[in-house]
Design an enzyme around this catalytic site. Structure first.
Site, mmCIF file in Angstrom:
data_model
loop_
_atom_site.group_PDB
_atom_site.id
_atom_site.type_symbol
_atom_site.label_atom_id
_atom_site.label_comp_id
_atom_site.label_asym_id
_atom_site.label_seq_id
_atom_site.Cartn_x
_atom_site.Cartn_y
_atom_site.Cartn_z
ATOM 1 N N ARG A 72 -5.910 7.668 10.766
ATOM 2 C CA ARG A 72 -6.703 8.293 11.826
ATOM 3 C C ARG A 72 -7.890 7.408 12.128
ATOM 4 O O ARG A 72 -8.521 6.861 11.201
ATOM 5 C CB ARG A 72 -7.241 9.664 11.408
ATOM 6 C CG ARG A 72 -6.208 10.694 11.085
ATOM 7 C CD ARG A 72 -5.297 11.039 12.228
ATOM 8 N NE ARG A 72 -5.974 11.619 13.372
ATOM 9 C CZ ARG A 72 -5.370 11.848 14.541
ATOM 10 N NH1 ARG A 72 -4.109 11.520 14.715
ATOM 11 N NH2 ARG A 72 -6.037 12.395 15.536
ATOM 12 N N HIS A 124 -6.501 -3.867 4.806
ATOM 13 C CA HIS A 124 -5.581 -4.153 5.917
ATOM 14 C C HIS A 124 -4.679 -5.315 5.508
ATOM 15 O O HIS A 124 -5.152 -6.301 4.944
ATOM 16 C CB HIS A 124 -6.397 -4.515 7.164
ATOM 17 C CG HIS A 124 -5.549 -4.717 8.376
ATOM 18 N ND1 HIS A 124 -5.005 -3.661 9.082
ATOM 19 C CD2 HIS A 124 -5.127 -5.848 9.009
ATOM 20 C CE1 HIS A 124 -4.285 -4.135 10.089
ATOM 21 N NE2 HIS A 124 -4.347 -5.451 10.070
HETATM 22 C C1 GRF Z 1 -1.148 -0.748 3.243
HETATM 23 O O1 GRF Z 1 -0.390 -1.871 3.599
HETATM 24 C C2 GRF Z 1 -2.559 -0.856 3.758
HETATM 25 O O2 GRF Z 1 -3.030 -2.173 3.762
HETATM 26 C C3 GRF Z 1 -2.423 -0.372 5.173
HETATM 27 O O3 GRF Z 1 -1.513 0.711 5.083
HETATM 28 C C4 GRF Z 1 -0.657 0.512 3.960
HETATM 29 C C5 GRF Z 1 -0.807 1.727 3.113
HETATM 30 O O4 GRF Z 1 0.096 1.720 2.038
HETATM 31 N N1 GRF Z 1 -3.708 -0.027 5.723
HETATM 32 P P1 GRF Z 1 -0.090 2.753 0.851
HETATM 33 O O5 GRF Z 1 -0.098 4.158 1.463
HETATM 34 O O6 GRF Z 1 -1.351 2.446 0.131
HETATM 35 O O7 GRF Z 1 1.133 2.560 -0.011
#
Ligand code: GRF
Length: 196
Positions: free
Chosen positions: A92, A110
């Site tokens: 969100r 990210h």
């Molecule tokens: C990860 O790749 C993070 O960098 C991105 O969304 C993904 C989340 O994965 N923002 P998780 O839910 O922590 O397994």
């Protein structure tokens, strides 16, 4: 006193799990005191519950707008006396009021080497550009999506036969090392969250 961390998730929560596991080690300088998902189906809530950490959904669909949703998040985080918020796959967009309220205490991870590939599908875009290197970034959150000051990065190679899934899996291993490293660094005072 360990730094009190809140984690916001939307999905499977593998970064949350990495943080829970790392911060459960003896003498960790931080501990997770609250986990919130905006989606009641987020699989990651189970990781928090298994670890004995208070966790629940605050379903954005039950609010009449972003401001009231953000206010509910802030109330729950403040109630738990959270001092640092980690967005971990939180899908969100947060409003300026929330970001200002938690400025200097709000992180995101990210899966790209920011400032490259902000936003959605960073793995697919990196592959289609033919880059030889990608990685992950922990950054301070500002109102610019994936655009806040960079705190730390880890790099991985991109191979010519990579798919978005194979690259995502390679990067994820590094995300699980980087996020706990940064949270520990902030808690110990060797790293800081720039205000943007
Ligand atoms: C990860 O790749 C993070 O960098 C991105 O969304 C993904 C989340 O994965 N923002 P998780 O839910 O922590 O397994």
């Amino acid at each position: 006193m360990a730094l009190k961390v809140g984690v916001l998730i939307s999905g499977r929560g593998s970064n949350l799990k990495a943080l829970l596991d790392d911060l459960a080690r003896p003498n960790a300088p931080a501990r997770i005191v609250r986990v919130i998902a905006n989606n009641p189906d987020a699989g990651g809530l189970a990781h928090a519950i298994a670890a004995g950490v208070p966790a629940s959904a605050i379903d954005h669909r039950t609010f009449d707008g972003r401001a009231t949703f953000d206010a509910a998040l802030t109330a729950a985080l403040a109630e738990a006396e959270v001092e640092l918020i980690c967005l971990a796959g939180f899908m969100r967009v947060l409003g300026d009021g929330f970001i200002d309220r938690w400025s200097g205490r709000l992180l995101n991870i990210h899966p790209s080497l920011l400032p490259a590939y902000r936003g959605l599908e960073p793995h697919a875009r990196a592959i289609s550009d033919g880059v030889s290197e990608s990685g992950c970034t922990v950054h301070a959150v500002t109102s610019e999506l994936d655009g806040g000051p960079i705190i730390a990065q880890r790099r991985v190679p991109v191979f010519t036969d990579d798919t978005p899934d194979s690259l995502a899996a390679r990067i994820l291993v590094h995300e699980h090392l980087l996020y706990p490293h940064v949270v520990r660094g902030i808690a110990e005072g060797s790293m800081r969250v720039p205000r943007g």
